[in-house]
Write a protein that holds these residues in place. Sequence first.
Motif, mmCIF file in Angstrom:
data_model
loop_
_atom_site.group_PDB
_atom_site.id
_atom_site.type_symbol
_atom_site.label_atom_id
_atom_site.label_comp_id
_atom_site.label_asym_id
_atom_site.label_seq_id
_atom_site.Cartn_x
_atom_site.Cartn_y
_atom_site.Cartn_z
ATOM 1 N N GLY A 121 10.570 -3.294 -22.677
ATOM 2 C CA GLY A 121 10.384 -1.862 -22.512
ATOM 3 C C GLY A 121 11.605 -1.191 -21.893
ATOM 4 N N LYS A 122 12.622 -1.998 -21.548
ATOM 5 C CA LYS A 122 13.852 -1.472 -20.970
ATOM 6 C C LYS A 122 15.049 -2.001 -21.751
ATOM 7 C CE LYS A 122 11.893 -1.254 -16.379
ATOM 8 N NZ LYS A 122 12.166 -1.326 -14.968
ATOM 9 N N THR A 123 16.074 -1.191 -21.860
ATOM 10 C CA THR A 123 17.342 -1.669 -22.405
ATOM 11 C C THR A 123 18.002 -2.489 -21.310
ATOM 12 O OG1 THR A 123 17.585 0.271 -23.817
ATOM 13 C CG2 THR A 123 19.585 -0.964 -23.311
ATOM 14 N N VAL A 124 18.502 -3.675 -21.672
ATOM 15 C CA VAL A 124 19.089 -4.575 -20.691
ATOM 16 C C VAL A 124 20.548 -4.845 -21.061
ATOM 17 C CG1 VAL A 124 18.920 -6.827 -19.555
ATOM 18 C CG2 VAL A 124 16.841 -5.693 -20.372
ATOM 19 N N LEU A 125 21.422 -4.654 -20.094
ATOM 20 C CA LEU A 125 22.817 -5.040 -20.230
ATOM 21 C C LEU A 125 22.970 -6.346 -19.475
ATOM 22 C CD1 LEU A 125 25.803 -4.665 -20.895
ATOM 23 C CD2 LEU A 125 25.960 -3.083 -18.960
ATOM 24 N N VAL A 126 23.214 -7.427 -20.209
ATOM 25 C CA VAL A 126 23.388 -8.751 -19.616
ATOM 26 C C VAL A 126 24.889 -9.014 -19.560
ATOM 27 C CG1 VAL A 126 22.837 -11.213 -19.781
ATOM 28 C CG2 VAL A 126 21.199 -9.516 -20.639
ATOM 29 N N SER A 127 25.409 -9.155 -18.340
ATOM 30 C CA SER A 127 26.850 -9.317 -18.147
ATOM 31 C C SER A 127 27.165 -10.666 -17.540
ATOM 32 C CB SER A 127 27.377 -8.212 -17.241
ATOM 33 O OG SER A 127 27.252 -6.969 -17.866
ATOM 34 N N PHE A 128 27.942 -11.462 -18.268
ATOM 35 C CA PHE A 128 28.387 -12.766 -17.799
ATOM 36 C C PHE A 128 29.745 -12.581 -17.127
ATOM 37 C CE2 PHE A 128 25.286 -13.691 -20.984
ATOM 38 C CZ PHE A 128 24.689 -14.873 -20.577
ATOM 39 N N PHE A 129 29.889 -13.120 -15.901
ATOM 40 C CA PHE A 129 31.097 -12.888 -15.121
ATOM 41 C C PHE A 129 31.350 -14.035 -14.154
ATOM 42 C CE2 PHE A 129 27.827 -11.941 -12.179
ATOM 43 C CZ PHE A 129 28.372 -12.101 -10.911
ATOM 44 N N THR A 130 32.548 -14.053 -13.574
ATOM 45 C CA THR A 130 32.847 -14.940 -12.452
ATOM 46 C C THR A 130 33.279 -14.081 -11.272
ATOM 47 O OG1 THR A 130 35.142 -15.242 -13.106
ATOM 48 C CG2 THR A 130 33.562 -16.890 -13.907
ATOM 49 N N ALA A 131 33.084 -14.613 -10.084
ATOM 50 C CA ALA A 131 33.378 -13.858 -8.869
ATOM 51 C C ALA A 131 34.860 -13.532 -8.734
ATOM 52 C CB ALA A 131 32.897 -14.629 -7.645
ATOM 53 N N GLY A 132 35.747 -14.391 -9.179
ATOM 54 C CA GLY A 132 37.178 -14.177 -9.009
ATOM 55 C C GLY A 132 37.852 -13.409 -10.133
ATOM 56 N N CYS A 133 37.106 -12.902 -11.062
ATOM 57 C CA CYS A 133 37.666 -12.204 -12.231
ATOM 58 C C CYS A 133 37.826 -10.715 -11.911
ATOM 59 C CB CYS A 133 36.738 -12.417 -13.423
ATOM 60 S SG CYS A 133 37.048 -11.367 -14.848
ATOM 61 N N ASN A 134 39.079 -10.236 -11.879
ATOM 62 C CA ASN A 134 39.336 -8.822 -11.573
ATOM 63 C C ASN A 134 38.748 -7.895 -12.627
ATOM 64 O OD1 ASN A 134 40.681 -9.312 -9.162
ATOM 65 N ND2 ASN A 134 42.652 -9.543 -10.191
ATOM 66 N N LEU A 135 38.874 -8.264 -13.887
ATOM 67 C CA LEU A 135 38.309 -7.449 -14.962
ATOM 68 C C LEU A 135 36.787 -7.385 -14.839
ATOM 69 C CD1 LEU A 135 38.975 -5.798 -17.468
ATOM 70 C CD2 LEU A 135 38.911 -7.910 -18.801
ATOM 71 N N CYS A 136 36.173 -8.512 -14.470
ATOM 72 C CA CYS A 136 34.720 -8.544 -14.269
ATOM 73 C C CYS A 136 34.322 -7.595 -13.137
ATOM 74 C CB CYS A 136 34.254 -9.953 -13.917
ATOM 75 S SG CYS A 136 34.615 -11.212 -15.161
ATOM 76 N N SER A 137 35.072 -7.631 -12.033
ATOM 77 C CA SER A 137 34.776 -6.765 -10.890
ATOM 78 C C SER A 137 34.858 -5.305 -11.289
ATOM 79 C CB SER A 137 35.749 -7.042 -9.746
ATOM 80 O OG SER A 137 35.557 -8.335 -9.254
ATOM 81 N N ARG A 138 35.883 -4.952 -12.061
ATOM 82 C CA ARG A 138 36.047 -3.572 -12.528
ATOM 83 C C ARG A 138 34.859 -3.163 -13.393
ATOM 84 N NH1 ARG A 138 37.124 -1.916 -17.184
ATOM 85 N NH2 ARG A 138 37.896 0.129 -17.640
ATOM 86 N N ASP A 139 34.507 -4.009 -14.357
ATOM 87 C CA ASP A 139 33.381 -3.700 -15.237
ATOM 88 C C ASP A 139 32.081 -3.586 -14.440
ATOM 89 O OD1 ASP A 139 34.828 -3.495 -17.564
ATOM 90 O OD2 ASP A 139 33.726 -5.060 -18.631
ATOM 91 N N LEU A 140 31.839 -4.520 -13.527
ATOM 92 C CA LEU A 140 30.593 -4.491 -12.767
ATOM 93 C C LEU A 140 30.508 -3.255 -11.880
ATOM 94 C CD1 LEU A 140 30.012 -8.246 -11.876
ATOM 95 C CD2 LEU A 140 28.686 -6.830 -13.452
ATOM 96 N N LYS A 141 31.641 -2.779 -11.380
ATOM 97 C CA LYS A 141 31.629 -1.543 -10.594
ATOM 98 C C LYS A 141 31.189 -0.370 -11.468
ATOM 99 C CE LYS A 141 34.593 1.547 -7.899
ATOM 100 N NZ LYS A 141 34.117 2.755 -8.524
ATOM 101 N N LEU A 142 31.766 -0.270 -12.666
ATOM 102 C CA LEU A 142 31.382 0.802 -13.590
ATOM 103 C C LEU A 142 29.934 0.652 -14.042
ATOM 104 C CD1 LEU A 142 34.635 0.942 -15.746
ATOM 105 C CD2 LEU A 142 33.906 2.592 -14.004
ATOM 106 N N MET A 143 29.512 -0.575 -14.282
ATOM 107 C CA MET A 143 28.144 -0.828 -14.716
ATOM 108 C C MET A 143 27.147 -0.526 -13.602
ATOM 109 S SD MET A 143 28.791 -4.143 -17.055
ATOM 110 C CE MET A 143 29.754 -3.958 -18.546
ATOM 111 N N ARG A 144 27.540 -0.793 -12.356
ATOM 112 C CA ARG A 144 26.679 -0.461 -11.216
ATOM 113 C C ARG A 144 26.463 1.052 -11.180
ATOM 114 N NH1 ARG A 144 28.713 -3.383 -7.755
ATOM 115 N NH2 ARG A 144 27.019 -4.848 -7.524
ATOM 116 N N GLU A 145 27.520 1.818 -11.386
ATOM 117 C CA GLU A 145 27.396 3.278 -11.412
ATOM 118 C C GLU A 145 26.465 3.722 -12.539
ATOM 119 O OE1 GLU A 145 31.408 4.766 -11.615
ATOM 120 O OE2 GLU A 145 31.907 3.948 -9.637
#
Length: 173
Positions: free
Chosen positions: A55-79
């Motif tokens: 019943g919800k759209t889900v964005l499933v994001s695979f990442f690692t803690a030390g990945c700068n690109l992942c951190s950037r994406d997760l910040k935008l996705m959190r917003e």
Amino acid sequence: MDRRQWMQFALTSALSSSAAMSPTLFAQDTKDIPKLTLSGVDANGKKIELTDFLGKTVLVSFFTAGCNLCSRDLKLMREFYVSNAKRNFVLLAVNIDPTKADFDQYSQLISLSIPKEQRFPMVWRNAPNHKDSFGIITRQPTHFVVSAKNEFIFKREGSFEPEDWDNLWTSLG
């Protein structure tokens, strides 16, 4: 037929007549993709299933803690998550760090630095009880958008592109 399906149909129809084009250039037809599954335990010890979010759209994001690109994406996705949580949207982060210590350290950092209302579910993929059908992840980050009916919408390897945000927004209905 929604806009995305129509565009895929039109593009596939127009280009399939060209013998010079390889079918591997096109996204796999969504009806050939099995229902996506995920079963695990979040950073707080709560059992999570992808079906919990029907019943919800889900964005499933695979990442690692030390990945700068992942951190950037997760910040935008959190917003995006904070702005759209009431629109039947869920962000589900899947950590693919090799050790539990890395996952635990990242989880602790999140709990100390991110307000509770901005946190989203996060699981460690390498946990013994974790199972999913998302396949091998070769790039960090890798994102999947899953419809409210648990149907594959699209996949992005690497950073989310501007059109991905548009497509995600459109998928919320």
